[in-house]
Motif scaffolding. Structure first.
Motif, short mmCIF file in Angstrom:
data_model
loop_
_atom_site.label_atom_id
_atom_site.label_comp_id
_atom_site.label_asym_id
_atom_site.label_seq_id
_atom_site.Cartn_x
_atom_site.Cartn_y
_atom_site.Cartn_z
N GLY A 127 0.65 -1.26 0.12
CA GLY A 127 0.03 -0.01 0.10
C GLY A 127 0.83 1.39 -0.02
N ALA A 128 2.11 1.13 0.26
CA ALA A 128 2.99 2.42 0.31
C ALA A 128 3.50 2.89 -0.92
CB ALA A 128 4.23 2.09 1.15
N ARG A 129 3.20 4.03 -1.21
CA ARG A 129 3.61 4.55 -2.56
C ARG A 129 4.90 5.64 -2.50
NH1 ARG A 129 -2.09 6.28 -5.34
NH2 ARG A 129 -3.19 4.09 -5.02
N HIS A 130 5.40 5.80 -1.37
CA HIS A 130 6.51 6.61 -1.24
C HIS A 130 7.17 6.36 0.03
CE1 HIS A 130 8.50 10.48 -1.16
NE2 HIS A 130 8.36 10.91 -2.24
N GLY A 131 8.58 6.79 0.17
CA GLY A 131 9.18 6.66 1.38
C GLY A 131 8.52 7.41 2.56
N ARG A 132 7.56 8.36 2.23
CA ARG A 132 6.88 9.03 3.27
C ARG A 132 6.12 8.01 3.96
NH1 ARG A 132 6.46 13.31 -0.73
NH2 ARG A 132 4.34 12.47 -1.14
N ASP A 133 5.37 7.28 3.18
CA ASP A 133 4.40 6.32 3.78
C ASP A 133 5.25 5.45 4.80
OD1 ASP A 133 2.47 7.59 2.11
OD2 ASP A 133 2.94 6.26 0.39
N VAL A 134 6.20 4.85 4.31
CA VAL A 134 6.98 3.94 5.17
C VAL A 134 7.65 4.75 6.11
CG1 VAL A 134 9.03 2.36 5.10
CG2 VAL A 134 7.72 2.58 2.80
N LEU A 135 7.90 5.75 6.54
CA LEU A 135 8.55 6.59 7.45
C LEU A 135 7.19 6.66 8.43
CD1 LEU A 135 10.50 7.92 8.99
CD2 LEU A 135 10.31 9.98 7.62
N ALA A 136 5.94 6.98 7.88
CA ALA A 136 4.84 7.34 8.58
C ALA A 136 4.70 6.06 9.64
CB ALA A 136 3.85 7.75 8.01
N ARG A 137 4.61 4.96 8.99
CA ARG A 137 4.29 3.55 9.64
C ARG A 137 5.57 3.13 10.60
NH1 ARG A 137 2.45 -0.61 4.86
NH2 ARG A 137 1.05 0.89 3.68
N LEU A 138 6.72 3.60 10.17
CA LEU A 138 7.82 3.53 11.35
C LEU A 138 7.51 4.14 12.54
CD1 LEU A 138 11.04 3.36 9.05
CD2 LEU A 138 9.82 1.32 10.25
N ALA A 139 7.04 5.62 12.21
CA ALA A 139 6.93 6.37 13.58
C ALA A 139 5.46 5.79 14.24
CB ALA A 139 6.47 7.95 12.82
N ALA A 140 4.60 5.49 13.73
CA ALA A 140 3.43 4.85 14.13
C ALA A 140 3.90 3.76 15.33
CB ALA A 140 2.22 4.61 13.39
N GLU A 141 4.70 2.82 14.62
CA GLU A 141 4.90 1.47 15.26
C GLU A 141 5.77 1.89 16.43
OE1 GLU A 141 7.00 -0.64 12.24
OE2 GLU A 141 5.17 -1.24 11.12
N ALA A 142 6.49 3.11 16.53
CA ALA A 142 7.40 3.43 17.57
C ALA A 142 6.65 4.23 18.54
CB ALA A 142 8.65 4.10 17.04
N GLY A 143 5.38 4.76 18.29
CA GLY A 143 4.57 5.42 19.04
C GLY A 143 4.91 6.95 19.11
N HIS A 144 5.50 7.41 17.82
CA HIS A 144 5.73 8.76 17.68
C HIS A 144 5.18 9.17 16.58
CE1 HIS A 144 9.01 8.76 20.73
NE2 HIS A 144 9.15 7.64 20.26
N HIS A 145 5.08 10.72 16.62
CA HIS A 145 4.52 11.49 15.42
C HIS A 145 5.65 11.11 14.15
CE1 HIS A 145 1.17 12.97 17.83
NE2 HIS A 145 1.91 13.47 18.61
N TYR A 146 4.94 11.74 12.90
CA TYR A 146 5.93 11.69 11.81
C TYR A 146 6.89 12.74 12.06
CZ TYR A 146 7.28 11.94 7.02
OH TYR A 146 7.86 12.12 5.78
N PRO A 147 8.44 12.54 11.70
CA PRO A 147 9.19 13.46 11.99
C PRO A 147 9.40 14.85 10.97
CG PRO A 147 10.16 11.53 11.18
CD PRO A 147 8.90 11.16 11.33
N GLY A 148 8.21 15.23 10.58
CA GLY A 148 8.45 16.17 9.47
C GLY A 148 8.69 17.63 9.73
N ASP A 149 8.74 17.90 11.13
CA ASP A 149 8.81 19.30 11.38
C ASP A 149 10.42 19.76 11.35
OD1 ASP A 149 8.48 21.99 12.30
OD2 ASP A 149 7.96 21.50 14.22
#
Length: 342
Positions: A127-149
């Motif tokens: 279902g991922a279409r970009h590295g952003r999607d994968v990073l968002a899943r990694l963040a969710a699995e670690a219990g953190h927000h997407y590190p985009g700031d």
């Protein structure tokens, strides 16, 4: 390219350009501004070939062991700087040079998030279409927000580079898909292309401008090897906007390709007086045909010609225009080395 290391002494033992060359019309110093802006953030910069992500400081094979390299060859990582006077001198000598940022000296770690480019995601990342999607899943699995700031640059590919600060003693290095599908990274021993730089396919643009954030601890663990890292793999260094391109093919084909590059570059480097410019244009036309035919990458062909032009003392801004002119015309008539010359 043997760029000078100070306004007084060049890497080849020569000083400033002659007055006759300095009167030539040069491009506006947009890239000088980009280099200075990066340096003000504490990012160590160095020049890349125009329209390229290839370092244009001279390589080890061409090192004379003099001036900046008197005590041993200094590559782009050792010569990268935040010194505004040196930066101004470098980009005055070559206003069209793109801007590279050495991650190690800058205490910088950059995540390179790539699009799928039509490739289906592996089952783990369905279902991922970009590295952003994968990073968002990694963040969710670690219990953190997407590190985009954090400070973020979009490349022409279009990938995204997320910048993070790391400690001066950080040992995090370049990785390819270690954290997840379509996520590469650049750290010690690697570099990225700065915002404001331009390739033939587009511009590197800032898309978020907050200060560069510290690398979150949970994210650092995603890039930490479970065992001692092997020697850097050239394939890992060839991702978008970073330090090289990986080539493949049969050994004989590779030898032939390199011999061809060496031959045409030598024709420019040893051109007779008053013929250097025309020789460069003709050679760029010939190589442009082979680039269009898929025989060489645009960047490796341009880099070979820029090195030869520098050896012949053709100003970098003049060489960039001549090479682009030849490539544009050659691209209309693609051919391969296996074809008969036409």
């Amino acid at each position: 390219m043997a760029f000078p290391d100070s306004p007084r002494t060049s890497a080849t033992g020569h000083g400033r350009p002659s007055r006759s060359r300095s009167r030539r019309r040069r491009p506006a110093p947009r890239l000088l501004g980009a280099a200075l802006a990066a340096a003000r953030q504490g990012l160590h910069v160095f020049p890349l070939w125009p329209h390229s992500k290839t370092p244009c400081l001279h390589g080890k094979r061409h090192c004379t062991g003099t001036v900046p390299c008197a005590d041993g060859h200094l590559g782009w990582e050792q010569r990268a700087t935040v010194d505004p006077d040196l930066i101004r001198y470098w980009w005055t000598a070559s206003p069209a040079s793109n801007v590279g940022i050495a991650c190690g000296p800058s205490n910088l770690y950059v995540l390179d998030l790539d699009p799928a480019h039509g490739e289906p995601a592996p089952p783990q990342w369905a279902g991922a279409r970009h590295g952003r999607d994968v990073l968002a899943r990694l963040a969710a699995e670690a219990g953190h927000h997407y590190p985009g700031d954090t400070y973020t640059v979009r490349t022409p590919s279009p990938s995204e580079h997320l910048y993070f600060r790391v400690a001066a003693d950080s040992q995090l290095r370049n990785t390819a898909a270690r954290a997840g599908w379509r996520i590469d990274s650049r750290g010690r021993g690697g570099f990225i292309v700065a915002a404001g730089s331009r390739r033939r396919d587009g511009l590197y643009r800032v898309v978020r401008r907050p200060p560069i954030a510290p690398l979150p601890g949970w994210l650092a663990t995603c890039f930490t090897p479970l065992q001692p890292e092997p020697r850097p793999n050239p394939v890992e260094l060839g991702a978008t906007g970073v330090s090289g391109t990986a080539e493949s093919g049969a050994p004989v084909s590779g030898i032939r390709r390199q011999r061809y590059l060496d031959t045409v570059a030598a024709a420019v480097a040893h051109a007779a007086p008053r013929t250097a410019h025309d020789t460069l244009v003709r050679t760029a036309y010939a190589l442009g045909r082979l680039v269009a035919g898929g025989e060489f990458t645009d960047e490796e062909a341009r880099a070979a010609l820029h090195v030869a032009a520098q050896q012949r003392r053709i100003p970098a801004y003049e060489a960039a225009e001549a090479i682009s002119s030849g490539f544009d015309r050659g691209g209309l008539r693609p051919r391969r080395l296996s074809d008969r010359a036409a």
